[in-house]
Design a protein around this motif. Structure first.
Motif, PDB file in Angstrom:
ATOM      1  N   ASP A 109       0.680  -1.290  -0.104  1.00 18.74           N
ATOM      2  CA  ASP A 109       0.131  -0.134   0.020  1.00 18.74           C
ATOM      3  C   ASP A 109       0.860   1.291  -0.225  1.00 18.74           C
ATOM      4  O   ASP A 109       0.357   2.219  -0.513  1.00 18.74           O
ATOM      5  N   ASN A 110       2.099   1.229   0.487  1.00 19.38           N
ATOM      6  CA  ASN A 110       3.103   2.231   0.440  1.00 19.38           C
ATOM      7  C   ASN A 110       3.251   2.673  -0.952  1.00 19.38           C
ATOM      8  O   ASN A 110       3.683   4.139  -1.103  1.00 19.38           O
ATOM      9  N   PHE A 111       3.258   2.082  -1.891  1.00 21.18           N
ATOM     10  CA  PHE A 111       3.447   2.581  -3.203  1.00 21.18           C
ATOM     11  C   PHE A 111       2.637   3.565  -3.641  1.00 21.18           C
ATOM     12  O   PHE A 111       2.631   4.179  -4.808  1.00 21.18           O
ATOM     13  N   ARG A 112       1.288   3.776  -3.069  1.00 24.16           N
ATOM     14  CA  ARG A 112       0.269   4.919  -3.245  1.00 24.16           C
ATOM     15  C   ARG A 112       0.901   5.991  -2.967  1.00 24.16           C
ATOM     16  O   ARG A 112       0.245   7.108  -3.108  1.00 24.16           O
ATOM     17  N   ARG A 113       1.860   6.083  -2.043  1.00 20.83           N
ATOM     18  CA  ARG A 113       2.375   7.577  -1.511  1.00 20.83           C
ATOM     19  C   ARG A 113       2.873   8.212  -2.883  1.00 20.83           C
ATOM     20  O   ARG A 113       3.064   7.818  -4.039  1.00 20.83           O
ATOM     21  N   LYS A 114       3.192   9.488  -2.807  1.00 20.25           N
ATOM     22  CA  LYS A 114       3.759  10.280  -3.676  1.00 20.25           C
ATOM     23  C   LYS A 114       5.156   9.648  -4.380  1.00 20.25           C
ATOM     24  O   LYS A 114       5.862   9.075  -3.835  1.00 20.25           O
ATOM     25  N   PRO A 115       5.067   9.743  -5.813  1.00 19.79           N
ATOM     26  CA  PRO A 115       6.151   9.293  -6.305  1.00 19.79           C
ATOM     27  C   PRO A 115       7.450   9.565  -5.649  1.00 19.79           C
ATOM     28  O   PRO A 115       8.431   8.632  -5.619  1.00 19.79           O
ATOM     29  N   GLU A 116       7.545  10.889  -5.420  1.00 16.74           N
ATOM     30  CA  GLU A 116       9.195  11.344  -5.053  1.00 16.74           C
ATOM     31  C   GLU A 116       9.490  10.571  -3.697  1.00 16.74           C
ATOM     32  O   GLU A 116      10.473  10.302  -3.198  1.00 16.74           O
ATOM     33  N   GLU A 117       8.487  10.432  -2.711  1.00 13.46           N
ATOM     34  CA  GLU A 117       8.537   9.967  -1.339  1.00 13.46           C
ATOM     35  C   GLU A 117       8.871   8.478  -1.667  1.00 13.46           C
ATOM     36  O   GLU A 117       9.930   7.651  -0.912  1.00 13.46           O
ATOM     37  N   VAL A 118       8.247   7.787  -2.531  1.00 15.38           N
ATOM     38  CA  VAL A 118       8.275   6.548  -2.696  1.00 15.38           C
ATOM     39  C   VAL A 118      10.025   5.998  -3.073  1.00 15.38           C
ATOM     40  O   VAL A 118      10.456   5.296  -2.633  1.00 15.38           O
ATOM     41  N   GLN A 119      10.339   7.049  -4.087  1.00 11.09           N
ATOM     42  CA  GLN A 119      11.720   7.016  -4.540  1.00 11.09           C
ATOM     43  C   GLN A 119      12.637   7.129  -3.463  1.00 11.09           C
ATOM     44  O   GLN A 119      13.860   6.556  -3.611  1.00 11.09           O
ATOM     45  N   SER A 120      12.514   8.242  -2.913  1.00 12.52           N
ATOM     46  CA  SER A 120      13.284   8.499  -1.735  1.00 12.52           C
ATOM     47  C   SER A 120      13.516   7.311  -0.734  1.00 12.52           C
ATOM     48  O   SER A 120      14.551   7.004  -0.177  1.00 12.52           O
ATOM     49  N   LEU A 121      12.271   6.664  -0.367  1.00 14.85           N
ATOM     50  CA  LEU A 121      12.370   5.413   0.384  1.00 14.85           C
ATOM     51  C   LEU A 121      13.005   4.151  -0.214  1.00 14.85           C
ATOM     52  O   LEU A 121      13.818   3.593   0.594  1.00 14.85           O
ATOM     53  N   MET A 122      12.911   4.114  -1.648  1.00 15.84           N
ATOM     54  CA  MET A 122      13.622   3.013  -2.251  1.00 15.84           C
ATOM     55  C   MET A 122      15.263   3.288  -2.184  1.00 15.84           C
ATOM     56  O   MET A 122      15.868   2.194  -1.961  1.00 15.84           O
ATOM     57  N   ASP A 123      15.594   4.565  -2.516  1.00 10.40           N
ATOM     58  CA  ASP A 123      16.958   5.001  -2.227  1.00 10.40           C
ATOM     59  C   ASP A 123      17.502   4.607  -0.930  1.00 10.40           C
ATOM     60  O   ASP A 123      18.647   4.055  -0.906  1.00 10.40           O
ATOM     61  N   LEU A 124      16.684   5.060  -0.103  1.00 11.68           N
ATOM     62  CA  LEU A 124      17.341   4.814   1.284  1.00 11.68           C
ATOM     63  C   LEU A 124      17.375   3.281   1.784  1.00 11.68           C
ATOM     64  O   LEU A 124      18.266   2.931   2.336  1.00 11.68           O
ATOM     65  N   MET A 125      16.294   2.557   1.290  1.00 10.68           N
ATOM     66  CA  MET A 125      16.154   1.160   1.549  1.00 10.68           C
ATOM     67  C   MET A 125      17.580   0.333   0.889  1.00 10.68           C
ATOM     68  O   MET A 125      18.050  -0.541   1.175  1.00 10.68           O
ATOM     69  N   LEU A 126      17.883   0.877  -0.273  1.00 13.82           N
ATOM     70  CA  LEU A 126      18.988   0.260  -0.995  1.00 13.82           C
ATOM     71  C   LEU A 126      20.282   0.523  -0.222  1.00 13.82           C
ATOM     72  O   LEU A 126      21.079  -0.363  -0.267  1.00 13.82           O
TER      73      LEU A 126
END
Length: 267
Positions: free
Chosen positions: A86-103
């Motif tokens: 469900d978190n993929f529904r957040r703003k694209p820039e926020e999702v990308q930021s979280l993916m970058d941090l996760m990486l």
């Protein structure tokens, strides 16, 4: 004594205190499997006027500390809800930021100095990994491969996960293994349980959700039917030893009742 010496002395005192406390706790039943919903990272950053992403970084530090406590206490399995579908529904820039941090954080688990290697932790990534971008997915697969021989503690990271998706995929896999048109090939409960991604671990004994929230948010719905729930008011980056101790004390108080429920389920 310099500042570094004082810090080392304080850490030694804290460690000794924890060992004494954990020894007392071990006089009663201890959980085998702890699960965490790490809620409140964004609220923590907003509360302290920090920039975006700072709350999740603080939350990662809290997770590393909690893993240390679990290791010292003798907990075998730890499951965390890192990122919901469900978190993929957040703003694209926020999702990308979280993916970058996760990486970055996933790759850091490969460092020789990381807690994973220090404590012999085996890491599983649980969820629909196909929803992750290639870099994050590749890093997750590399960590799972690199830690496959570890056995002291098992860390299950639920990412691109929710419980309904896990159940759906388990049913699909169960049906694929059966000729469902034939009476004797009907899908059984045990078939679904064996095909759940979380089947690599026993059911959680305690589920801790920070921030005082009492919702499961589609997390481990199948596995938490007889699980002790604990919801401290602290935001996830604020979570600490006292919260873990209270969760275990509550578990010990309810242990006999929960065990009876589990035995009835198995009959």
């Amino acid at each position: 004594m310099g500042g570094g010496g004082v810090s080392q002395l304080l850490e030694q005192i804290h460690m000794l205190s924890r060992r004494c406390l954990f020894r007392v706790l071990s006089m009663g039943p201890l959980p085998i499997h702890l699960a965490f919903i790490m809620d409140g990272n964004r609220r923590f950053a907003k509360k302290r006027g920090l920039e975006d992403g700072s709350g999740h970084k603080a939350g990662f530090s809290a997770l590393m500390t909690m893993l240390q406590y679990c290791y010292e206490l003798g907990v075998k399995y730890v499951t965390i809800y890192a990122f919901s579908i469900d978190n993929f529904r957040r703003k694209p820039e926020e999702v990308q930021s979280l993916m970058d941090l996760m990486l970055v954080k996933i790759k850091s688990l490969l460092d020789k100095e990381s807690i994973v290697h220090q404590y012999g932790i085996r890491v599983y990534f649980i969820g629909n990994l196909g929803l992750l971008n290639k870099q994050v997915r590749a890093a997750a697969e590399e960590v799972m491969k690199a830690t496959a021989e570890n056995s002291r503690v098992v860390l299950l990271v639920c990412v691109a996960y929710n419980s309904t998706d896990e159940i759906l995929q388990a049913v699909k896999r169960s049906c694929a293994d059966k000729d469902v048109e034939r009476e004797r090939e009907r899908v059984r409960l045990v078939d679904i349980e064996e095909n759940m991604q979380m089947s690599v671990a026993p059911e959680p004994d305690i589920l801790i959700r920070s921030s005082g929230e009492t919702r499961l948010s589609n997390f481990l719905l199948w596995q938490t039917g007889h699980c002790q729930l604990f919801s401290p008011d602290a935001l996830w980056p604020e979570i600490g030893l006292r919260h873990l101790v209270w969760a275990i004390l509550n578990f010990q108080r309810s242990h006999s009742y929960l065990e009876k429920k589990k035995k009835k389920k198995q009959l």
